[in-house]
Design a protein around this motif. Structure first.
Motif, PDB file in Angstrom:
ATOM      1  N   GLY A   1       0.823  -1.206   0.000  1.00  0.00           N
ATOM      2  CA  GLY A   1       0.000   0.000   0.000  1.00  0.00           C
ATOM      3  C   GLY A   1       0.856   1.254   0.000  1.00  0.00           C
ATOM      4  O   GLY A   1       0.541   2.235  -0.689  1.00  0.00           O
ATOM      5  N   PHE A   2       1.924   1.218   0.774  1.00  0.00           N
ATOM      6  CA  PHE A   2       2.830   2.363   0.826  1.00  0.00           C
ATOM      7  C   PHE A   2       3.525   2.570  -0.511  1.00  0.00           C
ATOM      8  O   PHE A   2       3.667   3.700  -0.988  1.00  0.00           O
ATOM      9  CB  PHE A   2       3.852   2.149   1.945  1.00  0.00           C
ATOM     10  N   LEU A   3       3.948   1.468  -1.136  1.00  0.00           N
ATOM     11  CA  LEU A   3       4.642   1.565  -2.418  1.00  0.00           C
ATOM     12  C   LEU A   3       3.725   2.056  -3.530  1.00  0.00           C
ATOM     13  O   LEU A   3       4.191   2.632  -4.512  1.00  0.00           O
ATOM     14  CB  LEU A   3       5.274   0.223  -2.786  1.00  0.00           C
ATOM     15  N   ALA A   4       2.427   1.842  -3.392  1.00  0.00           N
ATOM     16  CA  ALA A   4       1.486   2.354  -4.383  1.00  0.00           C
ATOM     17  C   ALA A   4       1.515   3.881  -4.433  1.00  0.00           C
ATOM     18  O   ALA A   4       1.232   4.486  -5.468  1.00  0.00           O
ATOM     19  CB  ALA A   4       0.078   1.862  -4.074  1.00  0.00           C
ATOM     20  N   LEU A   5       1.900   4.496  -3.320  1.00  0.00           N
ATOM     21  CA  LEU A   5       1.987   5.956  -3.274  1.00  0.00           C
ATOM     22  C   LEU A   5       3.121   6.493  -4.147  1.00  0.00           C
ATOM     23  O   LEU A   5       3.114   7.665  -4.530  1.00  0.00           O
ATOM     24  CB  LEU A   5       2.204   6.434  -1.836  1.00  0.00           C
ATOM     25  N   THR A   6       4.075   5.637  -4.458  1.00  0.00           N
ATOM     26  CA  THR A   6       5.254   6.112  -5.196  1.00  0.00           C
ATOM     27  C   THR A   6       4.944   6.485  -6.640  1.00  0.00           C
ATOM     28  O   THR A   6       5.807   7.055  -7.310  1.00  0.00           O
ATOM     29  CB  THR A   6       6.385   5.063  -5.164  1.00  0.00           C
ATOM     30  N   ASP A   7       3.752   6.190  -7.129  1.00  0.00           N
ATOM     31  CA  ASP A   7       3.374   6.591  -8.481  1.00  0.00           C
ATOM     32  C   ASP A   7       2.906   8.043  -8.539  1.00  0.00           C
ATOM     33  O   ASP A   7       2.714   8.576  -9.633  1.00  0.00           O
ATOM     34  CB  ASP A   7       2.273   5.677  -9.025  1.00  0.00           C
TER      35      ASP A   7
END
Length: 114
Positions: free
Chosen positions: A48-54
Motif C-alpha cells: 500500500g505504501f509503495l502504491a503511493l510512489t506513483d
C-alpha cells in the motif's frame, strides 16, 4: 580580532549545502528504514505504501533525495580534498561546479522516473 566570513563565497555556500544535505538525509533515514522493515513485518502495508510512489509529489521528493545524496557525496569529496590537497583558484570553481553536477544527476534520475 574577529574573523570575517564571506558568505557569498562559493566554498562557504558549498559548506552550508553539505551540512543541510547531511541533516536532511539523517532525518530521512529513520523513515526509510521503517518502510524497509514493513517488508518483513507487514508486506500488505508495504504494498500500500509503495502504491503511493506513483504520485508526482513522491517522484519530486525522490528527485530531492537523489539531489541531496549527490550534493552530500560531492561535498564530502570537497572536504576530503580540502584536508589533503592544496587549493588553487580554479579548484574553487570546480568545487562550485560539483553542486551543478549534483543537480544534473538528480535531474536525470527524475526524468527517468517520470
Amino acid at each position: 580580532m574577529k574573523a570575517v566570513i564571506n558568505r557569498a563565497h562559493p566554498l562557504w555556500l558549498a559548506h552550508v549545502l553539505h551540512r543541510l544535505s547531511g541533516l536532511a538525509l539523517a532525518l530521512f533515514l529513520p523513515l526509510h528504514f521503517w518502510v524497509l522493515s514493513l517488508a518483513l513485518t507487514d508486506p500488505a502495508r508495504l504494498d500500500g505504501f509503495l502504491a503511493l510512489t506513483d504520485q508526482t509529489v513522491v517522484k519530486l521528493a525522490e528527485y530531492g533525495l537523489v539531489f541531496l545524496l549527490a550534493v552530500h557525496m560531492f561535498g564530502g569529496l570537497r572536504v576530503m580534498a580540502m584536508e589533503f590537497l592544496p587549493w588553487t583558484a580554479p579548484q574553487k570553481t570546480l568545487a562550485a561546479m560539483a553542486s551543478a553536477l549534483s543537480f544534473l544527476i538528480a535531474t536525470l534520475f527524475f526524468l527517468q522516473a517520470l
